[in-house]
Motif scaffolding. Sequence first.
Motif, PDB file in Angstrom:
ATOM      1  N   HIS A  37       7.477 -46.114 -22.225  1.00 37.34           N
ATOM      2  CA  HIS A  37       8.040 -47.163 -23.094  1.00 37.34           C
ATOM      3  C   HIS A  37       9.380 -47.633 -22.538  1.00 37.34           C
ATOM      4  O   HIS A  37      10.385 -47.652 -23.246  1.00 37.34           O
ATOM      5  CB  HIS A  37       8.228 -46.635 -24.521  1.00 37.34           C
ATOM      6  CG  HIS A  37       6.969 -46.139 -25.126  1.00 37.34           C
ATOM      7  ND1 HIS A  37       6.606 -44.819 -25.121  1.00 37.34           N
ATOM      8  CD2 HIS A  37       5.960 -46.806 -25.729  1.00 37.34           C
ATOM      9  CE1 HIS A  37       5.430 -44.685 -25.705  1.00 37.34           C
ATOM     10  NE2 HIS A  37       5.011 -45.876 -26.081  1.00 37.34           N
ATOM     11  N   LYS A  38       9.373 -48.036 -21.285  1.00 38.17           N
ATOM     12  CA  LYS A  38      10.626 -48.419 -20.631  1.00 38.17           C
ATOM     13  C   LYS A  38      11.204 -49.694 -21.226  1.00 38.17           C
ATOM     14  O   LYS A  38      10.478 -50.591 -21.632  1.00 38.17           O
ATOM     15  CB  LYS A  38      10.415 -48.585 -19.129  1.00 38.17           C
ATOM     16  CG  LYS A  38      10.162 -47.258 -18.451  1.00 38.17           C
ATOM     17  CD  LYS A  38      10.285 -47.360 -16.962  1.00 38.17           C
ATOM     18  CE  LYS A  38      10.122 -45.954 -16.412  1.00 38.17           C
ATOM     19  NZ  LYS A  38      10.512 -45.855 -15.039  1.00 38.17           N
ATOM     20  N   ARG A  39      12.540 -49.721 -21.257  1.00 39.23           N
ATOM     21  CA  ARG A  39      13.285 -50.896 -21.707  1.00 39.23           C
ATOM     22  C   ARG A  39      13.913 -51.567 -20.497  1.00 39.23           C
ATOM     23  O   ARG A  39      14.229 -50.926 -19.504  1.00 39.23           O
ATOM     24  CB  ARG A  39      14.386 -50.479 -22.672  1.00 39.23           C
ATOM     25  CG  ARG A  39      13.874 -49.903 -23.962  1.00 39.23           C
ATOM     26  CD  ARG A  39      15.023 -49.543 -24.867  1.00 39.23           C
ATOM     27  NE  ARG A  39      14.541 -48.873 -26.059  1.00 39.23           N
ATOM     28  CZ  ARG A  39      15.264 -48.043 -26.774  1.00 39.23           C
ATOM     29  NH1 ARG A  39      16.495 -47.756 -26.438  1.00 39.23           N
ATOM     30  NH2 ARG A  39      14.745 -47.478 -27.843  1.00 39.23           N
ATOM     31  N   GLU A  40      14.143 -52.858 -20.627  1.00 40.41           N
ATOM     32  CA  GLU A  40      14.763 -53.627 -19.555  1.00 40.41           C
ATOM     33  C   GLU A  40      16.274 -53.384 -19.545  1.00 40.41           C
ATOM     34  O   GLU A  40      16.907 -53.303 -20.595  1.00 40.41           O
ATOM     35  CB  GLU A  40      14.483 -55.109 -19.787  1.00 40.41           C
ATOM     36  CG  GLU A  40      14.755 -55.973 -18.591  1.00 40.41           C
ATOM     37  CD  GLU A  40      14.291 -57.399 -18.821  1.00 40.41           C
ATOM     38  OE1 GLU A  40      15.032 -58.307 -18.416  1.00 40.41           O
ATOM     39  OE2 GLU A  40      13.203 -57.585 -19.407  1.00 40.41           O
ATOM     40  N   ASN A  48      24.056 -49.874 -20.156  1.00 36.00           N
ATOM     41  CA  ASN A  48      22.807 -49.504 -19.488  1.00 36.00           C
ATOM     42  C   ASN A  48      22.556 -47.998 -19.462  1.00 36.00           C
ATOM     43  O   ASN A  48      21.420 -47.575 -19.244  1.00 36.00           O
ATOM     44  CB  ASN A  48      22.768 -50.062 -18.060  1.00 36.00           C
ATOM     45  CG  ASN A  48      22.291 -51.492 -18.043  1.00 36.00           C
ATOM     46  OD1 ASN A  48      21.548 -51.930 -18.916  1.00 36.00           O
ATOM     47  ND2 ASN A  48      22.725 -52.240 -17.046  1.00 36.00           N
ATOM     48  N   SER A  95      22.458 -45.852 -21.930  1.00 32.44           N
ATOM     49  CA  SER A  95      21.505 -45.456 -22.977  1.00 32.44           C
ATOM     50  C   SER A  95      20.090 -45.915 -22.628  1.00 32.44           C
ATOM     51  O   SER A  95      19.112 -45.219 -22.912  1.00 32.44           O
ATOM     52  CB  SER A  95      21.932 -45.996 -24.345  1.00 32.44           C
ATOM     53  OG  SER A  95      21.999 -47.405 -24.320  1.00 32.44           O
ATOM     54  N   THR A  96      19.963 -47.074 -21.982  1.00 27.74           N
ATOM     55  CA  THR A  96      18.647 -47.561 -21.555  1.00 27.74           C
ATOM     56  C   THR A  96      18.089 -46.659 -20.459  1.00 27.74           C
ATOM     57  O   THR A  96      16.901 -46.312 -20.481  1.00 27.74           O
ATOM     58  CB  THR A  96      18.741 -49.018 -21.049  1.00 27.74           C
ATOM     59  OG1 THR A  96      19.277 -49.826 -22.104  1.00 27.74           O
ATOM     60  CG2 THR A  96      17.379 -49.550 -20.641  1.00 27.74           C
ATOM     61  N   TYR A 110      23.125 -52.379 -28.182  1.00 24.80           N
ATOM     62  CA  TYR A 110      23.183 -51.437 -27.074  1.00 24.80           C
ATOM     63  C   TYR A 110      24.148 -50.328 -27.434  1.00 24.80           C
ATOM     64  O   TYR A 110      25.198 -50.573 -28.030  1.00 24.80           O
ATOM     65  CB  TYR A 110      23.696 -52.119 -25.790  1.00 24.80           C
ATOM     66  CG  TYR A 110      22.749 -53.129 -25.226  1.00 24.80           C
ATOM     67  CD1 TYR A 110      21.799 -52.763 -24.274  1.00 24.80           C
ATOM     68  CD2 TYR A 110      22.795 -54.458 -25.634  1.00 24.80           C
ATOM     69  CE1 TYR A 110      20.922 -53.702 -23.749  1.00 24.80           C
ATOM     70  CE2 TYR A 110      21.919 -55.394 -25.114  1.00 24.80           C
ATOM     71  CZ  TYR A 110      20.986 -55.002 -24.174  1.00 24.80           C
ATOM     72  OH  TYR A 110      20.123 -55.936 -23.657  1.00 24.80           O
ATOM     73  N   ARG A 155      20.468 -58.202 -29.367  1.00 23.24           N
ATOM     74  CA  ARG A 155      20.064 -56.810 -29.161  1.00 23.24           C
ATOM     75  C   ARG A 155      21.264 -55.873 -29.224  1.00 23.24           C
ATOM     76  O   ARG A 155      22.345 -56.198 -28.734  1.00 23.24           O
ATOM     77  CB  ARG A 155      19.388 -56.675 -27.808  1.00 23.24           C
ATOM     78  CG  ARG A 155      18.813 -55.303 -27.592  1.00 23.24           C
ATOM     79  CD  ARG A 155      17.734 -55.254 -26.552  1.00 23.24           C
ATOM     80  NE  ARG A 155      17.512 -53.864 -26.249  1.00 23.24           N
ATOM     81  CZ  ARG A 155      17.433 -53.368 -25.049  1.00 23.24           C
ATOM     82  NH1 ARG A 155      17.500 -54.143 -23.999  1.00 23.24           N
ATOM     83  NH2 ARG A 155      17.258 -52.082 -24.861  1.00 23.24           N
ATOM     84  N   HIS A 208      16.930 -43.477 -22.078  1.00 23.01           N
ATOM     85  CA  HIS A 208      15.669 -43.750 -22.773  1.00 23.01           C
ATOM     86  C   HIS A 208      14.508 -43.817 -21.767  1.00 23.01           C
ATOM     87  O   HIS A 208      13.458 -43.211 -21.983  1.00 23.01           O
ATOM     88  CB  HIS A 208      15.749 -45.060 -23.555  1.00 23.01           C
ATOM     89  CG  HIS A 208      14.432 -45.523 -24.060  1.00 23.01           C
ATOM     90  ND1 HIS A 208      13.865 -45.044 -25.228  1.00 23.01           N
ATOM     91  CD2 HIS A 208      13.529 -46.399 -23.536  1.00 23.01           C
ATOM     92  CE1 HIS A 208      12.678 -45.606 -25.398  1.00 23.01           C
ATOM     93  NE2 HIS A 208      12.458 -46.440 -24.397  1.00 23.01           N
ATOM     94  N   ASN A 209      14.698 -44.563 -20.668  1.00 21.70           N
ATOM     95  CA  ASN A 209      13.633 -44.732 -19.676  1.00 21.70           C
ATOM     96  C   ASN A 209      13.270 -43.410 -19.004  1.00 21.70           C
ATOM     97  O   ASN A 209      12.109 -43.195 -18.657  1.00 21.70           O
ATOM     98  CB  ASN A 209      14.028 -45.780 -18.635  1.00 21.70           C
ATOM     99  CG  ASN A 209      14.057 -47.178 -19.222  1.00 21.70           C
ATOM    100  OD1 ASN A 209      13.597 -47.418 -20.335  1.00 21.70           O
ATOM    101  ND2 ASN A 209      14.623 -48.099 -18.474  1.00 21.70           N
ATOM    102  N   GLU A 233      11.416 -41.493 -21.943  1.00 17.49           N
ATOM    103  CA  GLU A 233      10.232 -42.200 -22.447  1.00 17.49           C
ATOM    104  C   GLU A 233       9.658 -43.091 -21.346  1.00 17.49           C
ATOM    105  O   GLU A 233       9.682 -44.328 -21.466  1.00 17.49           O
ATOM    106  CB  GLU A 233      10.607 -43.065 -23.662  1.00 17.49           C
ATOM    107  CG  GLU A 233      11.234 -42.318 -24.813  1.00 17.49           C
ATOM    108  CD  GLU A 233      10.206 -41.600 -25.650  1.00 17.49           C
ATOM    109  OE1 GLU A 233       9.018 -41.990 -25.608  1.00 17.49           O
ATOM    110  OE2 GLU A 233      10.593 -40.654 -26.344  1.00 17.49           O
TER     111      GLU A 233
END
Length: 137
Positions: free
Chosen positions: A77-80, A64, A66-67, A16, A14, A70-71, A74
């Motif tokens: 559409h949450k990312r882990e 983390n 950027s995650t 990041y 993945r 995003h969370n 959005e």
Amino acid sequence: MENDRGAMIRVGNREYEMLLTTRATKEIAKRYGGLEHLGDKLMKAENFELALDEVVWLITLLANQSTLVHNLLEPDHKRELLTEEAVELLTTPLDLSGYKAAIMEAMVKGTKRYVESEEEPSKNVLVGQATKSCLPD
């Protein structure tokens, strides 16, 4: 894809984006006393294991961001989030040393300041006049 805010890394399968956000800056300040002390603390780690722990923590923190952004934007559409354990298991020490450039890129982009310089003709004229008047005829 180049981003003006961060730097891309791959952990496992993945990608990041590492970002230096205000939140990350606060966490770094808590841990190291400020961004200016980060390099010193990482380089002066008492042992190799501690140095690796610090690099893994920093990679996880920056990746983390950027995650988390995003969370926030959005929520449906949450990312882990990436964990330190995942970074440790999915990377090698060689990978970590390669991430140093991405860490620096994210830090530079996060603290980049745009400085504009304008020529001010009035200042140039005054300097020229002052110089002229100081010279003997």
